[in-house]
Design an enzyme around this catalytic site. Structure first.
Site, PDB file in Angstrom:
ATOM      1  N   ARG A 103       0.839  -1.202   0.000  1.00 23.43           N
ATOM      2  CA  ARG A 103       0.000   0.000   0.000  1.00 23.43           C
ATOM      3  C   ARG A 103       0.871   1.249   0.000  1.00 23.43           C
ATOM      4  O   ARG A 103       0.615   2.213   0.719  1.00 23.43           O
ATOM      5  CB  ARG A 103      -0.934   0.007   1.185  1.00 23.43           C
ATOM      6  CG  ARG A 103      -0.245  -0.073   2.506  1.00 23.43           C
ATOM      7  CD  ARG A 103      -1.124   0.529   3.533  1.00 23.43           C
ATOM      8  NE  ARG A 103      -0.589   0.340   4.847  1.00 23.43           N
ATOM      9  CZ  ARG A 103      -1.174   0.796   5.927  1.00 23.43           C
ATOM     10  NH1 ARG A 103      -2.285   1.460   5.815  1.00 23.43           N
ATOM     11  NH2 ARG A 103      -0.645   0.601   7.095  1.00 23.43           N
ATOM     12  N   ARG A 127       4.962  10.439   2.209  1.00 18.82           N
ATOM     13  CA  ARG A 127       6.092  10.205   3.106  1.00 18.82           C
ATOM     14  C   ARG A 127       7.389  10.568   2.400  1.00 18.82           C
ATOM     15  O   ARG A 127       7.552  10.298   1.209  1.00 18.82           O
ATOM     16  CB  ARG A 127       6.094   8.726   3.512  1.00 18.82           C
ATOM     17  CG  ARG A 127       7.273   8.328   4.343  1.00 18.82           C
ATOM     18  CD  ARG A 127       6.964   7.096   5.170  1.00 18.82           C
ATOM     19  NE  ARG A 127       6.946   5.861   4.386  1.00 18.82           N
ATOM     20  CZ  ARG A 127       6.694   4.656   4.940  1.00 18.82           C
ATOM     21  NH1 ARG A 127       6.418   4.551   6.217  1.00 18.82           N
ATOM     22  NH2 ARG A 127       6.683   3.587   4.182  1.00 18.82           N
ATOM     23  N   ARG A 171      15.325  -1.470   3.221  1.00 22.22           N
ATOM     24  CA  ARG A 171      15.168  -2.037   4.562  1.00 22.22           C
ATOM     25  C   ARG A 171      16.064  -3.245   4.724  1.00 22.22           C
ATOM     26  O   ARG A 171      16.554  -3.804   3.725  1.00 22.22           O
ATOM     27  CB  ARG A 171      13.713  -2.533   4.728  1.00 22.22           C
ATOM     28  CG  ARG A 171      12.686  -1.515   4.338  1.00 22.22           C
ATOM     29  CD  ARG A 171      11.521  -2.168   3.584  1.00 22.22           C
ATOM     30  NE  ARG A 171      10.666  -1.130   2.981  1.00 22.22           N
ATOM     31  CZ  ARG A 171       9.634  -0.580   3.567  1.00 22.22           C
ATOM     32  NH1 ARG A 171       9.259  -0.985   4.739  1.00 22.22           N
ATOM     33  NH2 ARG A 171       8.960   0.379   2.974  1.00 22.22           N
ATOM     34  N   ASP A 174      11.287  -5.711   8.052  1.00 19.75           N
ATOM     35  CA  ASP A 174      10.843  -4.875   6.932  1.00 19.75           C
ATOM     36  C   ASP A 174      10.591  -3.435   7.389  1.00 19.75           C
ATOM     37  O   ASP A 174      10.379  -2.560   6.562  1.00 19.75           O
ATOM     38  CB  ASP A 174       9.574  -5.447   6.293  1.00 19.75           C
ATOM     39  CG  ASP A 174       8.481  -5.719   7.309  1.00 19.75           C
ATOM     40  OD1 ASP A 174       8.761  -6.431   8.294  1.00 19.75           O
ATOM     41  OD2 ASP A 174       7.360  -5.221   7.145  1.00 19.75           O
TER      42      ASP A 174
HETATM   43  P1  AMP Z   1       3.220  -2.772   8.048  1.00 24.70           P
HETATM   44  O1  AMP Z   1       2.674  -3.574   9.186  1.00 24.70           O
HETATM   45  O2  AMP Z   1       2.491  -1.467   7.829  1.00 24.70           O
HETATM   46  O3  AMP Z   1       4.695  -2.611   8.088  1.00 24.70           O
HETATM   47  O4  AMP Z   1       2.874  -3.609   6.737  1.00 24.70           O
HETATM   48  C1  AMP Z   1       3.341  -4.899   6.503  1.00 24.70           C
HETATM   49  C2  AMP Z   1       3.062  -5.309   5.086  1.00 24.70           C
HETATM   50  O5  AMP Z   1       1.660  -5.364   4.824  1.00 24.70           O
HETATM   51  C3  AMP Z   1       3.645  -4.395   4.028  1.00 24.70           C
HETATM   52  O6  AMP Z   1       4.077  -5.192   2.958  1.00 24.70           O
HETATM   53  C4  AMP Z   1       2.464  -3.548   3.614  1.00 24.70           C
HETATM   54  O7  AMP Z   1       2.631  -3.050   2.317  1.00 24.70           O
HETATM   55  C5  AMP Z   1       1.334  -4.554   3.700  1.00 24.70           C
HETATM   56  N1  AMP Z   1       0.053  -3.893   3.938  1.00 24.70           N
HETATM   57  C6  AMP Z   1      -0.340  -3.266   5.060  1.00 24.70           C
HETATM   58  N2  AMP Z   1      -1.584  -2.777   4.929  1.00 24.70           N
HETATM   59  C7  AMP Z   1      -1.997  -3.061   3.679  1.00 24.70           C
HETATM   60  C8  AMP Z   1      -3.190  -2.816   2.928  1.00 24.70           C
HETATM   61  N3  AMP Z   1      -4.221  -2.164   3.447  1.00 24.70           N
HETATM   62  N4  AMP Z   1      -3.235  -3.283   1.671  1.00 24.70           N
HETATM   63  C9  AMP Z   1      -2.202  -3.944   1.137  1.00 24.70           C
HETATM   64  N5  AMP Z   1      -1.067  -4.209   1.784  1.00 24.70           N
HETATM   65  C10 AMP Z   1      -0.944  -3.788   3.039  1.00 24.70           C
HETATM   66 MG    MG Z   2       6.072  -1.646   7.081  1.00 27.06          MG
END
Ligand code: AMP
Ligand code: MG
Length: 487
Positions: A99, A182, A189, A258
Site C-alpha cells: 500500500r 512520506r 530495509r 521490513d
Molecule cells: P506494516 O505492518 O504497515 O509494516 O505492513 C506490513 C506489510 O503489509 C507491508 O508489505 C504492507 O505493504 C502490507 N500492507 C499493510 N496494509 C496493507 C493494505 N491495506 N493493503 C495492502 N497491503 C498492506
Molecule cells: Mg512496514
C-alpha cells in the site's frame, strides 16, 4: 488552508531522479496510483516542502490534493512499488509495498535525495489480500509522530501531506480513507536484503549492496569489502537510532525486519507510542502479545535484526561461506558495545554530564530503578531534575550523588541546565493527547486539536505557557493506551 494557488502543483519544483527504478526488474514493479473520488488536503508541511526545493504556494490548494492523492502525477514521476521481505514477529514473509507507491527521488537544491512515497494509494502487485488503502487516523498519527521525532532531533522519515480520498476504507468499521506523502532518505530495509537472500539471488544482493553503500554511505565506497563496510555502517546507525529512542521513551511497536530502514531513519509509525511512566516492559501494540517489542527489548531486537541483515549479506561478504560467517560474527559482536556507548552518551547528557566516570552507569541505572519503582513519569522526571532544587525525600541519596558528580566537572550550572534542557524534552506526543487530537479530526472533522498539538510538538524542548496541557501524564486510573497497526 490559504486560497487556492493558480500555480500548477505538478510543476511545483519537482525534480525527480529514479535511481532505484533503474535497478533490475526484480527490485520493483511499475504501478500507478489508483485515482480516488474526491481528494481533499487535510494537512501540508510547507517547511518541509521548502527544504525539498518545492514551492509551497503551488502545493497548498485543492489542486494540490489531486497530486498528493495520486490522481495527477507530478512532472517526471515514474511510480513503482518496491519488493521486500521481512521477519514479522520473527517469521519470514514475502511482502513488498502493498500500500505504498514511490513517485521518485526528489533532488533538493542542496544536493540531497529523498524518496517521495504515497502511502495508501491503492493496490500494487504486492498487495496480497489487502486493499492498498489507509485510513485517516493512522495517516494523521504518522504525520504527527514523525514530525515530533524530527523536532526531537531523532532521524526519521518525514511527512509532507495528508489528503482524504472521499472514499471509505473498511476495517472493523468504515473509516475515512486517506493518503500520506512520506519523505525518506530511502525505503531500503533489512527486509530488502532478506528478499534477495531468500530468492538466492546473489547478483541482486551484490547490486543492492553497492547501491545502498553509494546512496547512504558514500564515504565507504571503495574501502575494501563493500558488504562489510555496509554492515558496519548500518550497525552504527542502528545503534545510534535505538539509543535515541531509549532516551526519549519511544516504543516503535513493530520492529520487524521490513520496518528497519538502512538509512538509520525511524520508519513505519503504526502502533508506536511514547511511555508515560518508566517501564521497560511497556507494550502498546494490540498484536504484540508476547511483548517482543516491549520498550526495554528494543536494543536487543535491533541486534536480532542486524543478525538477520548479516545473514542476508553472507553470500556477498565472502565467497567462502565459512569466512563469510566469521566476518559477519566479528562485526555483529561489536553491536552491544556500540549501543551502550550511544546510550550512555545520551543518558549522560540528560543528567547534565559533560565528562565520563565509570560510576555513571550505576548513577543512571539507579535513577531508572527509582522511576520504575515509583512508576514515575519518564519525561517529566528528567525534565524536572534540578541540581539547585531540594530533592524529594525518596531521592535524597541519589540527588546527593548526582550533585557531587556534577561538582566534579568544570561546567557551570548554566551550562549544565542548558545541556539538560536540550536533551530532556518538555513535550512529547503523549498517547492520551494524540488520541484526543485524532478522535476530533476523524470523528468530528475538527482539526484544531491536532494543529495545536502539532505546533507544540514542533518545539519539544521549549517551555511555553501553552505547553502545560501537553506535559501532564494521563490521569491516574485511565485505561492503558492500545495501539493498532492501522492495516
Ligand atoms: P506494516 O505492518 O504497515 O509494516 O505492513 C506490513 C506489510 O503489509 C507491508 O508489505 C504492507 O505493504 C502490507 N500492507 C499493510 N496494509 C496493507 C493494505 N491495506 N493493503 C495492502 N497491503 C498492506
Ligand atoms: Mg512496514
Amino acid at each position: 488552508m490559504s486560497e487556492a494557488s493558480t500555480e500548477d502543483p505538478t510543476r511545483a519544483g519537482w525534480s525527480f531522479d529514479h535511481s532505484y527504478a533503474r535497478l533490475p526488474q526484480a527490485f520493483h514493479a511499475r504501478v500507478n496510483p489508483t485515482p480516488v473520488r474526491e481528494p481533499r488536503l487535510v494537512i501540508f508541511n510547507p517547511t518541509l516542502a521548502i527544504s525539498l526545493g518545492l514551492d509551497p504556494e503551488a502545493l497548498r490548494g485543492d489542486e494540490a490534493a489531486a497530486v498528493f492523492a495520486g490522481n495527477r502525477l507530478p512532472e517526471g514521476a515514474d511510480p513503482i512499488a518496491q519488493a521486500y521481505a521481512g521477519h514479522q514477529f520473527g517469521h519470514l514473509t514475502r511482502l513488498g509495498d502493498g500500500r505504498a507507491i514511490l513517485l521518485g527521488e526528489q533532488q533538493t537544491p542542496d544536493g540531497r535525495r529523498y524518496d517521495i512515497q504515497l502511502k495508501g494509494p491503492g493496490r500494487t502487485p504486492y498487495s496480497r489480500g489487502g486493499d492498498g488503502r489507509a485510513a485517516l487516523g493512522p495517516m494523521l498519527r504518522e504525520y504527527l509522530i514523525s514530525e515530533a521525532m524530527h523536532a526531537l532531533g531523532i532521524p526519521t522519515t518525514r511527512s509532507l501531506a495528508v489528503v482524504t480520498t472521499g472514499e471509505p476504507v473498511f476495517r472493523e468499521e468504515p473509516l475515512p480513507g486517506a493518503i500520506l506523502t512520506r519523505v525518506a532518505a530511502s525505503h531500503i530495509r533489512v527486509g530488502t536484503f532478506v528478499y534477495f537472500a531468500a530468492l538466492g539471488d546473489i547478483e541482486g544482493l551484490q547490486r543492492l549492496t553497492g547501491y545502498t553503500l553509494q546512496r547512504h554511505f558514500p564515504d565507504r565506497v571503495g574501502s575494501g569489502n563493500p558488504a562489510r563496510a555496509l554492515l558496519e555502517s548500518v550497525l552504527e546507525r542502528q545503534a545510534s537510532l535505538v539509543a535515541a529512542w531509549q532516551c526519549v521513551g519511544f516504543v516503535h511497536g513493530v520492529m520487524n525486519t521490513d520496518n528497519m530502514a538502512l538509512s538509520g531513519e525511524t520508519i513505519d509509525y503504526g502502533p508506536c507510542a511514547f511511555i508515560d511512566a518508566y517501564d521497560p516492559e511497556a507494550v502498546f501494540s494490540s498484536i504484540d502479545h508476547q511483548g517482543r517489542y516491549a520498550f526495554g527489548n528494543q536494543p536487543q531486537i535491533v541486534g536480532w535484526n542486524l543478525a538477520r541483515f548479516a545473514e542476508a549479506l553472507l553470500p556477498v561478504l565472502h565467497a567462502d561461506p565459512k569466512q563469510g560467517v566469521a566476518l559477519a560474527q566479528e562485526v555483529i559482536a561489536g553491536y552491544p558495545e556500540r549501543f551502550r556507548s550511544h546510550w550512555l552518551t545520551g543518558m549522560r547528557s540528560k543528567l547534565g554530564l559533560f565528562t565520563t566516570e565509570p560510576e555513571d552507569d550505576t548513577l543512571i541505572g539507579d535513577l531508572l530503578d527509582h522511576q520504575r519503582a515509583e512508576r514515575a513519569d519518564f519525561t517529566n522526571t528528567f525534565r524536572e531534575l534540578d541540581p539547585l532544587a531540594p530533592a524529594d525525600a525518596s531521592m535524597a541519596d541519589w540527588y546527593g550523588r548526582w550533585t557531587s558528580r556534577l561538582a566534579r566537572q568544570s561546567q557551570s550550572p548554566e551550562e549544565v541546565t542548558r545541556l539538560m534542557h536540550s536533551r530532556n524534552p518538555r513535550i512529547i506526543p503523549r498517547n492520551h493527547r494524540v488520541g484526543e487530537a485524532l478522535e476530533a479530526a476523524v470523528r468530528k472533522s475538527d482539526l484544531a486539536p491536532f494543529q495545536h498539538l502539532l505546533a507544540a510538538l514542533a518545539s519539544p524542548y521549549v517551555e511555553t505557557r501553552d505547553s502545560a496541557r501537553y506535559t501532564e501524564p494521563p490521569p491516574p486510573g485511565s485505561a492503558p493506551c492500545r495501539t493498532f497497526c492501522g492495516t
